[in-house]
Design a protein around this motif. Structure first.
Motif, PDB file in Angstrom:
ATOM      1  N   ARG A   1       0.828  -1.203   0.000  1.00 13.85           N
ATOM      2  CA  ARG A   1       0.000   0.000   0.000  1.00 13.85           C
ATOM      3  C   ARG A   1       0.865   1.258   0.000  1.00 13.85           C
ATOM      4  O   ARG A   1       0.566   2.237  -0.698  1.00 13.85           O
ATOM      5  N   MET A   2       1.944   1.240   0.763  1.00  8.99           N
ATOM      6  CA  MET A   2       2.866   2.378   0.798  1.00  8.99           C
ATOM      7  C   MET A   2       3.500   2.579  -0.580  1.00  8.99           C
ATOM      8  O   MET A   2       3.648   3.723  -1.050  1.00  8.99           O
ATOM      9  N   ALA A   3       3.868   1.474  -1.235  1.00  6.55           N
ATOM     10  CA  ALA A   3       4.480   1.573  -2.561  1.00  6.55           C
ATOM     11  C   ALA A   3       3.506   2.179  -3.566  1.00  6.55           C
ATOM     12  O   ALA A   3       3.879   3.045  -4.379  1.00  6.55           O
ATOM     13  N   ALA A   4       2.235   1.739  -3.515  1.00 11.25           N
ATOM     14  CA  ALA A   4       1.231   2.251  -4.448  1.00 11.25           C
ATOM     15  C   ALA A   4       0.977   3.736  -4.214  1.00 11.25           C
ATOM     16  O   ALA A   4       0.909   4.530  -5.167  1.00 11.25           O
ATOM     17  N   GLU A   5       0.853   4.124  -2.945  1.00  9.02           N
ATOM     18  CA  GLU A   5       0.593   5.535  -2.626  1.00  9.02           C
ATOM     19  C   GLU A   5       1.791   6.404  -3.007  1.00  9.02           C
ATOM     20  O   GLU A   5       1.639   7.488  -3.569  1.00  9.02           O
ATOM     21  N   SER A   6       2.995   5.923  -2.710  1.00  6.25           N
ATOM     22  CA  SER A   6       4.204   6.685  -3.041  1.00  6.25           C
ATOM     23  C   SER A   6       4.359   6.824  -4.552  1.00  6.25           C
ATOM     24  O   SER A   6       4.716   7.893  -5.067  1.00  6.25           O
ATOM     25  N   GLY A   7       4.081   5.720  -5.264  1.00  5.75           N
ATOM     26  CA  GLY A   7       4.182   5.765  -6.720  1.00  5.75           C
ATOM     27  C   GLY A   7       3.176   6.718  -7.326  1.00  5.75           C
ATOM     28  O   GLY A   7       3.490   7.456  -8.269  1.00  5.75           O
ATOM     29  N   GLY A   8       1.956   6.700  -6.803  1.00  2.32           N
ATOM     30  CA  GLY A   8       0.932   7.614  -7.303  1.00  2.32           C
ATOM     31  C   GLY A   8       1.307   9.067  -7.070  1.00  2.32           C
ATOM     32  O   GLY A   8       1.102   9.922  -7.945  1.00  2.32           O
ATOM     33  N   ALA A   9       1.864   9.345  -5.902  1.00  4.56           N
ATOM     34  CA  ALA A   9       2.289  10.716  -5.599  1.00  4.56           C
ATOM     35  C   ALA A   9       3.437  11.135  -6.508  1.00  4.56           C
ATOM     36  O   ALA A   9       3.463  12.260  -7.026  1.00  4.56           O
ATOM     37  N   ALA A  10       4.400  10.221  -6.729  1.00  2.00           N
ATOM     38  CA  ALA A  10       5.546  10.529  -7.587  1.00  2.00           C
ATOM     39  C   ALA A  10       5.087  10.810  -9.020  1.00  2.00           C
ATOM     40  O   ALA A  10       5.611  11.720  -9.685  1.00  2.00           O
ATOM     41  N   ALA A  11       4.097  10.042  -9.486  1.00  5.72           N
ATOM     42  CA  ALA A  11       3.610  10.226 -10.851  1.00  5.72           C
ATOM     43  C   ALA A  11       3.032  11.622 -11.059  1.00  5.72           C
ATOM     44  O   ALA A  11       3.161  12.215 -12.123  1.00  5.72           O
ATOM     45  N   ARG A  12       2.398  12.147 -10.062  1.00  6.30           N
ATOM     46  CA  ARG A  12       1.836  13.488 -10.171  1.00  6.30           C
ATOM     47  C   ARG A  12       2.923  14.535 -10.390  1.00  6.30           C
ATOM     48  O   ARG A  12       2.743  15.529 -11.085  1.00  6.30           O
ATOM     49  N   TYR A  13       4.060  14.322  -9.756  1.00  9.82           N
ATOM     50  CA  TYR A  13       5.107  15.320  -9.801  1.00  9.82           C
ATOM     51  C   TYR A  13       6.051  15.137 -10.993  1.00  9.82           C
ATOM     52  O   TYR A  13       6.938  15.952 -11.238  1.00  9.82           O
ATOM     53  N   LEU A  14       5.884  14.040 -11.731  1.00 10.54           N
ATOM     54  CA  LEU A  14       6.689  13.833 -12.915  1.00 10.54           C
ATOM     55  C   LEU A  14       6.145  14.548 -14.151  1.00 10.54           C
ATOM     56  O   LEU A  14       6.781  14.593 -15.203  1.00 10.54           O
ATOM     57  N   THR A  15       4.942  15.073 -14.014  1.00 12.70           N
ATOM     58  CA  THR A  15       4.320  15.827 -15.105  1.00 12.70           C
ATOM     59  C   THR A  15       4.216  17.282 -14.701  1.00 12.70           C
ATOM     60  O   THR A  15       4.170  17.615 -13.506  1.00 12.70           O
TER      61      THR A  15
END
Length: 323
Positions: free
Chosen positions: A306-320
Motif C-alpha cells: 500500500r505504501m508503494a502504491a501511494e508513493s508511486g501515485g504521488a511521484a507520478a503526479r510530480y513527474l508531469t
C-alpha cells in the motif's frame, strides 16, 4: 505508636474534613491508611479536645465539622511547600476566571519562613507548560459557561459539533479536564459517562435543574478511565519499519500510546529497525507517508504494498508539469 505520630494523624484527619466537608469513616481510614476503629478513636479524642466533629448517621452519614469550624494550622513542611507551586497553572486558571496569582500569594503569606522559601525556590526553578509544541490551544468560547455550570452543579443543553453535524444533548456536567492544552468536559448523558471536547461546543444553555452527581465521584479517576478508553479504542496493527534515528521522535508521536515506549529516543547511529503498533493500517499508511524517505515499511506485506502504491501515485503526479 508515639504521641507525635498520632497527633500528626489527627491533624491530617481534621484538615481533610475541613477541605472535603463530610467523609465516612471508611474514606478517612483509606486516606490515613488505618482501620475504621482508629478513626473513631481519633474523632473521640478531637471531640474531647473541643473540636466540633459531628457524627452523621444514616446511609449518607459520616463525620463533618460543625459551625463552619476552621483551623489555621496547616502543618505544611518544606517539601510540601515546594510542591504548592505545581497545584495550578496561570493560563488555564485565567481561562476559568480564577485568580491563581492572588491565591498563591496568600498561601505563601500563611507559610513559615523555611516553607515559604522552599515554595519560592520551586517557582524559580520549575515551570509547567501544558500546551504541546508547535501548536496553539484550541479556541473554547464556551469554556466559561461550562465552568459556571460545573461550579453551580446545573444541567446544560449543549450544542455540540461532531463530524461536521451540529446536535443538541442534555448532560450533567461533572468536571473539566485540561490535557495537552485542550479542554474536555466530563459529563453524564442519560446516566452514562461521556467526554466532550470543549472546542466543539457551539452553545451552552444552563438549565434550572441540579446535576445528578454520582456518589463518590472523583474527577481525576473518571478522567483516567476516559483517557484509557480513548487511547485503547482501536484494534492495532503491528508494523515493522526501518527508520532514521533522527526521525524517531516524530515516529513516537504517531504510534499507539501503549507502544510509544518501544521507540528509544536515546538510540544512536543512522538507522534502526523497530516494530510498533498503529491504530489501523489506513492510519499507519497516512502517518508513515508523512515521514517520507526517512522510513521504510518492512512488514506487514499488505501495508508495504500500500505504501508503494501511494508513493508511486504521488511521484507520478510530480513527474508531469502542473496544468
Amino acid at each position: 505508636m508515639t504521641p507525635v505520630v498520632r497527633a500528626a494523624r489527627m491533624i491530617s484527619l481534621l484538615l481533610r474534613l475541613q477541605v472535603r466537608g463530610q467523609l465516612t469513616a471508611g474514606e478517612l481510614a483509606r486516606w490515613l491508611e488505618v482501620d475504621e476503629r482508629t478513626v473513631q478513636r481519633d474523632v473521640r479524642a478531637l471531640v474531647a479536645a473541643g473540636v466540633p466533629v459531628r457524627s452523621v448517621r444514616g446511609p449518607a452519614g459520616g463525620y463533618r465539622l460543625d459551625g463552619g469550624y476552621r483551623t489555621r494550622l496547616n502543618g505544611v513542611g518544606p517539601d510540601e511547600a515546594a510542591a504548592l507551586m505545581f497545584l495550578g497553572l496561570q493560563g488555564p486558571a485565567a481561562q476559568l476566571g480564577l485568580d491563581l496569582d492572588g491565591a498563591q500569594t496568600k498561601v505563601l503569606a500563611s507559610l513559615t519562613g523555611e516553607a515559604r522559601e522552599q515554595a519560592r525556590r520551586s517557582a524559580d526553578r520549575f515551570h509547567l507548560d501544558p500546551v504541546r509544541w508547535y501548536g496553539r490551544a484550541e479556541p473554547t468560547p464556551c469554556l466559561a459557561a461550562l465552568a459556571e455550570a460545573v461550579w453551580r452543579d446545573r444541567r446544560v443543553r449543549l450544542g455540540y459539533v461532531r463530524s461536521g453535524v451540529l446536535g443538541h444533548r442534555v448532560v450533567d456536567p461533572l468536571g473539566l479536564a485540561l490535557a495537552a492544552g485542550d479542554w474536555y468536559l466530563v459529563a453524564l448523558r442519560e446516566g452514562e459517562r461521556r467526554t466532550y471536547r470543549v472546542s466543539r461546543v457551539k452553545t451552552v444553555e444552563q438549565l434550572d435543574e441540579p446535576v445528578r452527581r454520582p456518589k463518590g465521584f472523583v474527577l481525576a479517576d473518571a478522567w483516567a478511565r476516559a483517557r484509557d478508553e480513548m487511547e485503547n479504542l482501536h484494534e492495532c496493527v503491528e508494523v515493522t519499519v526501518r527508520v532514521s534515528v533522527a526521525t524517531l521522535p516524530r515516529l513516537r508521536r504517531l504510534v499507539a500510546v501503549h507502544g510509544q515506549d518501544r521507540v528509544d529516543l536515546t538510540t544512536t547511529g543512522d538507522e534502526v529497525v523497530v516494530t510498533v503498533p498503529f491504530e489501523g493500517e489506513s492510519w499507519a499508511c497516512s502517518a508513515l507517508l508523512g515521514l517520507g524517505a526517512a522510513v521504510e515499511v518492512l512488514a506487514p506485506p499488505t501495508l508495504r504494498a500500500r505504501m508503494a502504491a501511494e508513493s508511486g501515485g504521488a511521484a507520478a503526479r510530480y513527474l508531469t508539469s502542473p496544468r
